[in-house]
Design a protein around this motif. Structure first.
Motif, PDB file in Angstrom:
ATOM      1  N   MET A 248      94.858 -44.486   1.875  1.00  0.00           N
ATOM      2  CA  MET A 248      95.388 -45.445   1.242  1.00  0.00           C
ATOM      3  C   MET A 248      94.332 -46.665   0.925  1.00  0.00           C
ATOM      4  N   LEU A 249      93.557 -46.813   2.052  1.00  0.00           N
ATOM      5  CA  LEU A 249      92.442 -47.784   1.614  1.00  0.00           C
ATOM      6  C   LEU A 249      91.439 -47.586   0.260  1.00  0.00           C
ATOM      7  N   LEU A 250      91.126 -46.125   0.332  1.00  0.00           N
ATOM      8  CA  LEU A 250      90.401 -45.650  -0.905  1.00  0.00           C
ATOM      9  C   LEU A 250      91.108 -45.743  -2.178  1.00  0.00           C
ATOM     10  N   THR A 251      92.169 -45.596  -2.246  1.00  0.00           N
ATOM     11  CA  THR A 251      93.197 -45.459  -3.469  1.00  0.00           C
ATOM     12  C   THR A 251      93.362 -46.837  -4.041  1.00  0.00           C
ATOM     13  N   PHE A 252      93.994 -47.769  -3.052  1.00  0.00           N
ATOM     14  CA  PHE A 252      94.045 -49.097  -3.661  1.00  0.00           C
ATOM     15  C   PHE A 252      92.751 -49.841  -3.987  1.00  0.00           C
ATOM     16  N   GLY A 253      91.853 -49.453  -3.064  1.00  0.00           N
ATOM     17  CA  GLY A 253      90.511 -50.214  -3.319  1.00  0.00           C
ATOM     18  C   GLY A 253      90.044 -49.763  -4.686  1.00  0.00           C
ATOM     19  N   MET A 254      89.847 -48.373  -4.787  1.00  0.00           N
ATOM     20  CA  MET A 254      89.524 -48.087  -6.307  1.00  0.00           C
ATOM     21  C   MET A 254      90.189 -48.547  -7.394  1.00  0.00           C
ATOM     22  N   ILE A 255      91.345 -48.854  -7.224  1.00  0.00           N
ATOM     23  CA  ILE A 255      92.545 -49.517  -8.245  1.00  0.00           C
ATOM     24  C   ILE A 255      91.887 -50.750  -8.580  1.00  0.00           C
ATOM     25  N   ARG A 256      91.694 -51.506  -7.435  1.00  0.00           N
ATOM     26  CA  ARG A 256      91.280 -53.056  -7.516  1.00  0.00           C
ATOM     27  C   ARG A 256      89.851 -53.146  -8.052  1.00  0.00           C
ATOM     28  N   PHE A 257      89.098 -52.153  -7.883  1.00  0.00           N
ATOM     29  CA  PHE A 257      87.771 -52.039  -8.496  1.00  0.00           C
ATOM     30  C   PHE A 257      87.751 -51.772  -9.900  1.00  0.00           C
ATOM     31  N   CYS A 258      88.631 -50.756 -10.115  1.00  0.00           N
ATOM     32  CA  CYS A 258      88.621 -50.394 -11.708  1.00  0.00           C
ATOM     33  C   CYS A 258      89.244 -51.779 -12.516  1.00  0.00           C
ATOM     34  N   GLN A 259      90.058 -52.519 -12.018  1.00  0.00           N
ATOM     35  CA  GLN A 259      90.500 -53.811 -12.739  1.00  0.00           C
ATOM     36  C   GLN A 259      89.316 -54.820 -12.661  1.00  0.00           C
ATOM     37  N   TRP A 260      88.662 -54.870 -11.767  1.00  0.00           N
ATOM     38  CA  TRP A 260      87.596 -55.762 -11.666  1.00  0.00           C
ATOM     39  C   TRP A 260      86.449 -55.148 -12.811  1.00  0.00           C
ATOM     40  N   PHE A 261      86.252 -54.082 -12.736  1.00  0.00           N
ATOM     41  CA  PHE A 261      85.135 -53.523 -13.558  1.00  0.00           C
ATOM     42  C   PHE A 261      85.554 -53.672 -14.991  1.00  0.00           C
ATOM     43  N   LEU A 262      86.793 -53.509 -15.418  1.00  0.00           N
ATOM     44  CA  LEU A 262      87.451 -53.610 -16.664  1.00  0.00           C
ATOM     45  C   LEU A 262      87.335 -55.047 -17.114  1.00  0.00           C
ATOM     46  N   THR A 263      87.747 -55.752 -16.178  1.00  0.00           N
ATOM     47  CA  THR A 263      87.631 -57.657 -16.403  1.00  0.00           C
ATOM     48  C   THR A 263      86.158 -57.677 -16.654  1.00  0.00           C
ATOM     49  N   GLY A 264      85.233 -57.315 -15.975  1.00  0.00           N
ATOM     50  CA  GLY A 264      83.811 -57.680 -16.067  1.00  0.00           C
ATOM     51  C   GLY A 264      83.433 -57.069 -17.497  1.00  0.00           C
ATOM     52  N   MET A 265      83.789 -55.906 -17.789  1.00  0.00           N
ATOM     53  CA  MET A 265      83.355 -55.534 -19.314  1.00  0.00           C
ATOM     54  C   MET A 265      83.852 -56.258 -20.297  1.00  0.00           C
ATOM     55  N   VAL A 266      85.102 -56.675 -20.224  1.00  0.00           N
ATOM     56  CA  VAL A 266      85.851 -57.387 -21.272  1.00  0.00           C
ATOM     57  C   VAL A 266      85.067 -58.938 -21.398  1.00  0.00           C
ATOM     58  N   ARG A 267      84.709 -59.390 -20.251  1.00  0.00           N
ATOM     59  CA  ARG A 267      83.959 -60.723 -20.347  1.00  0.00           C
ATOM     60  C   ARG A 267      82.566 -60.498 -20.820  1.00  0.00           C
ATOM     61  N   PHE A 268      81.938 -59.429 -20.529  1.00  0.00           N
ATOM     62  CA  PHE A 268      80.805 -59.088 -21.066  1.00  0.00           C
ATOM     63  C   PHE A 268      80.697 -59.101 -22.605  1.00  0.00           C
ATOM     64  N   PHE A 269      81.791 -58.519 -23.200  1.00  0.00           N
ATOM     65  CA  PHE A 269      81.819 -58.452 -24.676  1.00  0.00           C
ATOM     66  C   PHE A 269      82.191 -59.929 -25.167  1.00  0.00           C
ATOM     67  N   GLY A 270      82.891 -60.562 -24.253  1.00  0.00           N
ATOM     68  CA  GLY A 270      83.168 -61.969 -24.777  1.00  0.00           C
ATOM     69  C   GLY A 270      82.010 -62.882 -24.838  1.00  0.00           C
ATOM     70  N   HIS A 271      81.042 -62.554 -23.893  1.00  0.00           N
ATOM     71  CA  HIS A 271      79.843 -63.126 -23.641  1.00  0.00           C
ATOM     72  C   HIS A 271      78.924 -62.947 -25.057  1.00  0.00           C
ATOM     73  N   LEU A 272      78.981 -61.524 -25.441  1.00  0.00           N
ATOM     74  CA  LEU A 272      78.249 -61.192 -26.369  1.00  0.00           C
ATOM     75  C   LEU A 272      78.673 -62.001 -27.783  1.00  0.00           C
ATOM     76  N   ILE A 273      79.762 -61.841 -27.984  1.00  0.00           N
ATOM     77  CA  ILE A 273      80.629 -62.509 -29.085  1.00  0.00           C
ATOM     78  C   ILE A 273      80.166 -63.975 -29.387  1.00  0.00           C
ATOM     79  N   GLU A 274      80.331 -64.752 -27.996  1.00  0.00           N
ATOM     80  CA  GLU A 274      80.172 -66.347 -28.253  1.00  0.00           C
ATOM     81  C   GLU A 274      78.574 -66.473 -28.475  1.00  0.00           C
ATOM     82  N   LYS A 275      77.700 -65.534 -27.826  1.00  0.00           N
ATOM     83  CA  LYS A 275      76.357 -65.725 -28.092  1.00  0.00           C
ATOM     84  C   LYS A 275      76.050 -65.433 -29.524  1.00  0.00           C
ATOM     85  N   GLY A 276      76.546 -64.349 -30.033  1.00  0.00           N
ATOM     86  CA  GLY A 276      76.392 -64.056 -31.497  1.00  0.00           C
ATOM     87  C   GLY A 276      76.756 -65.142 -32.313  1.00  0.00           C
ATOM     88  N   GLY A 277      77.879 -65.865 -31.950  1.00  0.00           N
ATOM     89  CA  GLY A 277      78.542 -66.999 -33.003  1.00  0.00           C
ATOM     90  C   GLY A 277      77.663 -68.323 -32.905  1.00  0.00           C
TER      91      GLY A 277
END
Length: 199
Positions: free
Chosen positions: A163-192
């Motif tokens: 249970m710890l592994l399953t829910f921990g990985m789901i939270r990590f997945c959300q954190w990772f995707l949020t990080g990737m989306v923010r990375f693209f946002g930062h790239l776009i801001e920098k390019g602008g």
């Protein structure tokens, strides 16, 4: 170019967006034209710029919006990452460089997601195997009490780790995707910012 031609071209430029973002963008431009009226059509087209430019701006805006909000579920997170890849490809970089970067980012995201999915499945298997281990312990309780305690302990530990592994990985997945989306946002801001300085 009239409104119909402009919107056809714009739809073509935005067709790779996720359905929800595509419909919202098209509705926005349709409403923009409607508010201006038929007599101001040419002026609206001039204000918006080419359909390519307008599409680039709307994709960059979607990336900025996605980057400012945390990812709530995996599907929306993947959609947000995809829009980020589209924005990087639409940015004024050399085409081969943009393509190589986009392929690299997509490969990286899918590798990380594959690892996360493997850990989630491992957690599910551990969680499911726990009760079976406990039941197996009850079958030997009268014959070998220490074996029963071992099975009971192993089953409980297995369920807890699973249970710890399953829910921990789901939270990590959300954190990772949020990080990737923010990375693209930062790239776009920098390019602008760079584009504004070059002007």
């Amino acid at each position: 170019m009239n409104k119909v031609e402009y919107m056809q071209s714009l739809r073509k430029q935005l067709r790779r967006l996720p359905k929800e973002d595509f419909e919202r963008a098209v509705d926005y431009f349709e409403e923009y034209f409607s508010d201006a009226g038929a007599e101001e059509e040419a002026q609206v087209i001039e204000n918006l710029g080419t359909p390519e430019f307008a599409a680039e701006q709307i994709i960059a805006e979607i990336v900025r919006k996605n980057a400012s909000a945390p990812v709530k579920d995996v599907k929306r997170g993947l959609n947000a990452v995809w829009v980020g890849v589209l924005a990087v490809c639409a940015a004024p970089l050399a085409l081969p460089l943009a393509l190589a970067f986009a392929v690299m980012i997509i490969a990286f995201v899918f590798c990380i997601l594959a690892i996360i999915v493997c850990f989630i499945f491992a957690g599910i298997v551990l969680t499911i195997s726990g009760p079976f281990c406990i039941v197996a312990g009850f079958t030997v309780i009268t014959v070998n009490f220490p074996a029963f305690l071992s099975c009971l302990g192993a089953g409980l530990v297995s369920m807890g780790i699973g249970m710890l592994l399953t829910f921990g990985m789901i939270r990590f997945c959300q954190w990772f995707l949020t990080g990737m989306v923010r990375f693209f946002g930062h790239l776009i801001e920098k390019g602008g910012r760079k584009n504004e300085q070059n002007k």
